[in-house]
Design a protein around this motif. Structure first.
Motif, PDB file in Angstrom:
ATOM      1  N   ARG A  93       0.843  -1.196   0.110  1.00 17.81           N
ATOM      2  CA  ARG A  93       0.060   0.140   0.126  1.00 17.81           C
ATOM      3  C   ARG A  93       0.863   1.099   0.168  1.00 17.81           C
ATOM      4  O   ARG A  93       0.843   1.913  -1.139  1.00 17.81           O
ATOM      5  N   ARG A  94       1.504   1.537   1.137  1.00 17.69           N
ATOM      6  CA  ARG A  94       2.524   2.708   1.352  1.00 17.69           C
ATOM      7  C   ARG A  94       3.798   2.332   1.359  1.00 17.69           C
ATOM      8  O   ARG A  94       4.092   1.460   2.167  1.00 17.69           O
ATOM      9  N   THR A 129       0.537  -6.051   9.302  1.00 20.37           N
ATOM     10  CA  THR A 129       0.106  -4.866   8.556  1.00 20.37           C
ATOM     11  C   THR A 129       1.162  -4.456   7.743  1.00 20.37           C
ATOM     12  O   THR A 129       1.065  -3.476   6.961  1.00 20.37           O
ATOM     13  N   HIS A 130       2.540  -4.866   7.834  1.00 19.88           N
ATOM     14  CA  HIS A 130       3.405  -4.441   7.045  1.00 19.88           C
ATOM     15  C   HIS A 130       4.240  -5.512   6.148  1.00 19.88           C
ATOM     16  O   HIS A 130       4.083  -6.796   6.372  1.00 19.88           O
ATOM     17  N   CYS A 242       6.943  -1.541   3.541  1.00 20.18           N
ATOM     18  CA  CYS A 242       5.655  -1.054   2.990  1.00 20.18           C
ATOM     19  C   CYS A 242       4.892  -1.474   4.180  1.00 20.18           C
ATOM     20  O   CYS A 242       4.900  -2.210   4.868  1.00 20.18           O
ATOM     21  N   THR A 243       3.477  -0.581   3.934  1.00 23.84           N
ATOM     22  CA  THR A 243       2.512  -1.317   4.721  1.00 23.84           C
ATOM     23  C   THR A 243       1.640  -1.869   3.578  1.00 23.84           C
ATOM     24  O   THR A 243       1.691  -1.968   2.371  1.00 23.84           O
ATOM     25  N   ARG A 244       0.579  -2.893   4.240  1.00 25.72           N
ATOM     26  CA  ARG A 244      -0.171  -3.668   3.481  1.00 25.72           C
ATOM     27  C   ARG A 244      -1.576  -2.828   3.614  1.00 25.72           C
ATOM     28  O   ARG A 244      -2.238  -2.285   4.406  1.00 25.72           O
TER      29      ARG A 244
END
Length: 247
Positions: A93-94, A129-130, A242-244
Motif C-alpha cells: 500500500r504505502r 500490517t507491514h 511497506c504497509t499492506r
C-alpha cells in the motif's frame, strides 16, 4: 568522475511479467520478473569497480559475500520505479523506506555457516500490517552463477522456526546431525522446503518479490565466486518497507 555519471536510468519499455508461485498452496502470491530494467546497466558495474575498495562483509545479515550500500542518489531512483511499477502489483500500500546495495557472492561453499545452507526470509516477525518487498538486479553475464529461487515450507511452522533458530546457535556438525541439512549452498527442494519458482539469471533482469517468502540465490558451483565486479556475481539488491492494504 562524478556519481551522476553512474546513476541508473530506468527503461520505460522494460518488460514486466507477473509470475505466480504456487496456485494450490500459495494462491495469489507472485513475483515480478523484469527484463531490460536499465538503459545503462554497465554504469552500475563501473560504479562497483570504482568503489571496489569500499565493499565490506556484512555485519547484520547472513549474506555470503561483500556489499556496498548505495547513496540516496541511487536509492531514490529505485524507490521511484518501485512506487510506479511494482508496489501495487506486489500487494503493498504505502512505501515507507527503500534501501539498496551492490552485492557480490564470494564465500565458497565450504566456508558457509549453517544459517547460510538454506533459504531465508527478510522480514520474519514483522507485523501483519507491514511487508518488506525485495528485488535483485543481475549485473553479470555468466548465467552459471545462478538466479533466485522462492520456496514454501513443507513442515509445520513451529518446526521451521526451530530449524532457523538452531542454524544460528549450533556448530555445523551438530546442526547437520540434528536436522540432516547438508553443508553448502541450497540447490532446490529439501526435507523442509519446496522450491516453487526458479528465476534464471540474465544480464539486466530483475526480480521483485515479497521478502516475507522464503527465498535464496542460486549461487552456482562452489569456487566460481570471484570478487571482481566485472567478472563476479554482482547484483543490485533492493529492500522496500511497506504497509499492506487494510483487510
Amino acid at each position: 568522475m562524478e556519481l551522476s555519471d553512474f546513476l541508473p536510468r530506468f527503461n520505460p519499455q522494460a518488460r514486466i511479467e507477473a509470475v505466480p508461485l504456487d496456485p494450490v498452496h500459495m494462491p495469489g502470491d507472485q513475483c515480478l520478473v523484469v527484463d531490460d530494467l536499465l538503459l545503462n546497466p554497465q554504469a552500475l558495474i563501473e560504479l562497483a569497480v570504482m568503489w571496489r575498495s569500499h565493499f565490506r562483509a556484512p555485519t547484520g545479515s547472513a549474506y555470503p559475500g561483500l556489499e556496498l550500500w548505495m547513496p540516496p542518489a541511487v536509492t531514490g531512483l529505485l524507490d521511484d520505479w518501485f512506487r510506479e511499477q511494482v508496489r501495487a502489483r506486489l500487494g503493498a500500500r504505502r512505501l515507507l523506506r527503500t534501501d539498496c546495495r551492490l552485492s557480490m557472492v564470494t564465500l565458497p561453499a565450504d566456508r558457509l555457516q549453517p544459517r547460510q545452507w538454506f533459504c531465508h526470509r527478510d522480514d520474519a516477525g514483522r507485523e501483519a500490517t507491514h511487508m518488506r518487498a525485495a528485488s535483485v538486479l543481475y549485473l553479470f553475464h555468466d548465467a552459471g552463477f545462478g538466479g533466485t529461487s522462492l520456496y514454501r515450507p513443507i513442515r509445520p511452522m513451529d518446526e521451521i522456526e526451530r530449524l532457523v533458530h538452531d542454524s544460528g546457535v549450533l556448530d555445523a556438525a551438530t546442526f547437520t546431525q540434528r536436522w540432516g541439512v547438508p553443508a553448502g549452498y541450497m540447490h532446490g527442494s529439501n526435507d523442509y522446503f519446496e522450491r516453487v519458482l526458479q528465476v534464471p539469471a540474465r544480464f539486466n533482469r530483475a526480480v521483485f518479490y515479497d521478502g516475507g517468502l522464503f527465498h535464496c540465490s542460486d549461487n552456482g558451483p562452489a569456487g566460481a565466486l570471484p570478487d571482481d565486479p566485472r567478472t563476479g556475481r554482482l547484483t543490485l539488491n533492493g529492500f522496500f518497507s511497506c504497509t499492506r492494504p487494510a483487510r
